[in-house]
Design a protein around this motif. Structure first.
Motif, PDB file in Angstrom:
ATOM      1  N   ARG A  33       0.830  -1.212   0.000  1.00 28.38           N
ATOM      2  CA  ARG A  33       0.000   0.000   0.000  1.00 28.38           C
ATOM      3  C   ARG A  33       0.862   1.258   0.000  1.00 28.38           C
ATOM      4  O   ARG A  33       0.511   2.273  -0.610  1.00 28.38           O
ATOM      5  CB  ARG A  33      -0.967  -0.007   1.172  1.00 28.38           C
ATOM      6  CG  ARG A  33      -2.082  -1.017   0.983  1.00 28.38           C
ATOM      7  CD  ARG A  33      -3.166  -0.899   2.050  1.00 28.38           C
ATOM      8  NE  ARG A  33      -4.131  -1.965   1.938  1.00 28.38           N
ATOM      9  CZ  ARG A  33      -5.122  -2.005   1.053  1.00 28.38           C
ATOM     10  NH1 ARG A  33      -5.258  -1.016   0.186  1.00 28.38           N
ATOM     11  NH2 ARG A  33      -5.958  -3.030   1.024  1.00 28.38           N
ATOM     12  N   SER A  34       2.015   1.195   0.642  1.00 27.98           N
ATOM     13  CA  SER A  34       2.955   2.321   0.616  1.00 27.98           C
ATOM     14  C   SER A  34       3.456   2.555  -0.807  1.00 27.98           C
ATOM     15  O   SER A  34       3.559   3.701  -1.264  1.00 27.98           O
ATOM     16  CB  SER A  34       4.130   2.045   1.555  1.00 27.98           C
ATOM     17  OG  SER A  34       5.117   3.048   1.418  1.00 27.98           O
ATOM     18  N   ARG A  35       3.745   1.474  -1.530  1.00 29.44           N
ATOM     19  CA  ARG A  35       4.175   1.598  -2.928  1.00 29.44           C
ATOM     20  C   ARG A  35       3.058   2.184  -3.791  1.00 29.44           C
ATOM     21  O   ARG A  35       3.313   3.019  -4.659  1.00 29.44           O
ATOM     22  CB  ARG A  35       4.618   0.243  -3.477  1.00 29.44           C
ATOM     23  CG  ARG A  35       5.962  -0.193  -2.921  1.00 29.44           C
ATOM     24  CD  ARG A  35       6.429  -1.568  -3.407  1.00 29.44           C
ATOM     25  NE  ARG A  35       6.135  -1.864  -4.782  1.00 29.44           N
ATOM     26  CZ  ARG A  35       5.608  -3.017  -5.206  1.00 29.44           C
ATOM     27  NH1 ARG A  35       5.316  -3.989  -4.359  1.00 29.44           N
ATOM     28  NH2 ARG A  35       5.380  -3.209  -6.490  1.00 29.44           N
ATOM     29  N   VAL A  36       1.825   1.747  -3.564  1.00 26.59           N
ATOM     30  CA  VAL A  36       0.687   2.314  -4.305  1.00 26.59           C
ATOM     31  C   VAL A  36       0.630   3.822  -4.052  1.00 26.59           C
ATOM     32  O   VAL A  36       0.507   4.614  -4.991  1.00 26.59           O
ATOM     33  CB  VAL A  36      -0.648   1.646  -3.902  1.00 26.59           C
ATOM     34  CG1 VAL A  36      -1.842   2.445  -4.426  1.00 26.59           C
ATOM     35  CG2 VAL A  36      -0.713   0.209  -4.389  1.00 26.59           C
ATOM     36  N   ASN A  37       0.742   4.217  -2.800  1.00 30.77           N
ATOM     37  CA  ASN A  37       0.664   5.637  -2.458  1.00 30.77           C
ATOM     38  C   ASN A  37       1.785   6.430  -3.110  1.00 30.77           C
ATOM     39  O   ASN A  37       1.552   7.514  -3.661  1.00 30.77           O
ATOM     40  CB  ASN A  37       0.691   5.822  -0.938  1.00 30.77           C
ATOM     41  CG  ASN A  37       0.416   7.258  -0.562  1.00 30.77           C
ATOM     42  OD1 ASN A  37      -0.639   7.801  -0.870  1.00 30.77           O
ATOM     43  ND2 ASN A  37       1.384   7.892   0.091  1.00 30.77           N
ATOM     44  N   ARG A  38       3.020   5.892  -3.088  1.00 33.77           N
ATOM     45  CA  ARG A  38       4.136   6.606  -3.712  1.00 33.77           C
ATOM     46  C   ARG A  38       3.941   6.744  -5.218  1.00 33.77           C
ATOM     47  O   ARG A  38       4.232   7.792  -5.792  1.00 33.77           O
ATOM     48  CB  ARG A  38       5.464   5.922  -3.399  1.00 33.77           C
ATOM     49  CG  ARG A  38       5.929   6.247  -1.977  1.00 33.77           C
ATOM     50  CD  ARG A  38       7.273   5.676  -1.666  1.00 33.77           C
ATOM     51  NE  ARG A  38       7.090   4.231  -1.444  1.00 33.77           N
ATOM     52  CZ  ARG A  38       7.931   3.299  -1.830  1.00 33.77           C
ATOM     53  NH1 ARG A  38       9.028   3.610  -2.473  1.00 33.77           N
ATOM     54  NH2 ARG A  38       7.693   2.033  -1.563  1.00 33.77           N
ATOM     55  N   ALA A  39       3.439   5.697  -5.859  1.00 32.84           N
ATOM     56  CA  ALA A  39       3.203   5.763  -7.309  1.00 32.84           C
ATOM     57  C   ALA A  39       2.110   6.785  -7.627  1.00 32.84           C
ATOM     58  O   ALA A  39       2.259   7.603  -8.545  1.00 32.84           O
ATOM     59  CB  ALA A  39       2.830   4.390  -7.851  1.00 32.84           C
ATOM     60  N   LYS A  40       1.012   6.758  -6.879  1.00 34.75           N
ATOM     61  CA  LYS A  40      -0.087   7.684  -7.142  1.00 34.75           C
ATOM     62  C   LYS A  40       0.341   9.126  -6.846  1.00 34.75           C
ATOM     63  O   LYS A  40      -0.049  10.049  -7.568  1.00 34.75           O
ATOM     64  CB  LYS A  40      -1.327   7.285  -6.343  1.00 34.75           C
ATOM     65  CG  LYS A  40      -1.957   5.996  -6.914  1.00 34.75           C
ATOM     66  CD  LYS A  40      -3.245   5.647  -6.295  1.00 34.75           C
ATOM     67  CE  LYS A  40      -4.396   6.464  -6.758  1.00 34.75           C
ATOM     68  NZ  LYS A  40      -4.754   6.363  -8.176  1.00 34.75           N
ATOM     69  N   THR A  41       1.161   9.319  -5.821  1.00 35.98           N
ATOM     70  CA  THR A  41       1.667  10.652  -5.513  1.00 35.98           C
ATOM     71  C   THR A  41       2.583  11.134  -6.638  1.00 35.98           C
ATOM     72  O   THR A  41       2.466  12.276  -7.098  1.00 35.98           O
ATOM     73  CB  THR A  41       2.403  10.659  -4.162  1.00 35.98           C
ATOM     74  OG1 THR A  41       1.479  10.268  -3.132  1.00 35.98           O
ATOM     75  CG2 THR A  41       2.970  12.032  -3.834  1.00 35.98           C
ATOM     76  N   ALA A  42       3.474  10.270  -7.113  1.00 39.35           N
ATOM     77  CA  ALA A  42       4.378  10.642  -8.205  1.00 39.35           C
ATOM     78  C   ALA A  42       3.592  10.985  -9.471  1.00 39.35           C
ATOM     79  O   ALA A  42       3.978  11.889 -10.217  1.00 39.35           O
ATOM     80  CB  ALA A  42       5.366   9.507  -8.484  1.00 39.35           C
ATOM     81  N   LEU A  43       2.493  10.287  -9.702  1.00 38.57           N
ATOM     82  CA  LEU A  43       1.643  10.560 -10.865  1.00 38.57           C
ATOM     83  C   LEU A  43       0.812  11.834 -10.700  1.00 38.57           C
ATOM     84  O   LEU A  43       0.167  12.284 -11.643  1.00 38.57           O
ATOM     85  CB  LEU A  43       0.700   9.372 -11.124  1.00 38.57           C
ATOM     86  CG  LEU A  43       1.359   8.142 -11.741  1.00 38.57           C
ATOM     87  CD1 LEU A  43       0.466   6.923 -11.570  1.00 38.57           C
ATOM     88  CD2 LEU A  43       1.681   8.393 -13.210  1.00 38.57           C
TER      89      LEU A  43
END
Length: 107
Positions: A65-75
């Motif tokens: 979930r942390s990886r999902v959040n980092r990807a969505k934030t970067a996008l």
């Protein structure tokens, strides 16, 4: 909305509306190759969330979930709204996110 039509956008273009709910769109200033790499990270992280949930592995789920959040934030889909950031801030956001995700993935 059907599969042949793009989702409705808000008048300001910042969100799409899907089944009555607003979702922030990806930052259109991200170069396509970079955005594609971030989307691959996002999809991989989402698959990891599903696997961890199925396995009832809370630690793996938190990490995914942390990886999902980092990807969505970067996008640009989470975090500070892109329309409130300068071009340099936006570029630093997606570059730092991609660097973090690549490093974790061993790329």
């Amino acid at each position: 909305m059907n599969a042949d039509q793009p989702p409705e956008r808000t008048p300001d273009g910042h969100h799409v509306v899907i089944r009555g709910r607003k979702w922030r769109v990806t930052d259109p200033s991200i170069p396509e190759e970079t955005a594609a790499r971030l989307r691959r990270h996002l999809m991989s992280a989402r698959r990891s969330v599903r696997s961890a949930t199925t396995a009832d592995d809370e630690q793996a789920e938190r990490a995914a979930r942390s990886r999902v959040n980092r990807a969505k934030t970067a996008l640009g889909e989470r975090g500070a709204p892109r329309w409130e950031q300068s071009g340099d801030e936006r570029r630093r956001r997606w570059e730092a996110g991609l660097e973090s995700l690549d490093a974790e993935n061993g790329d």
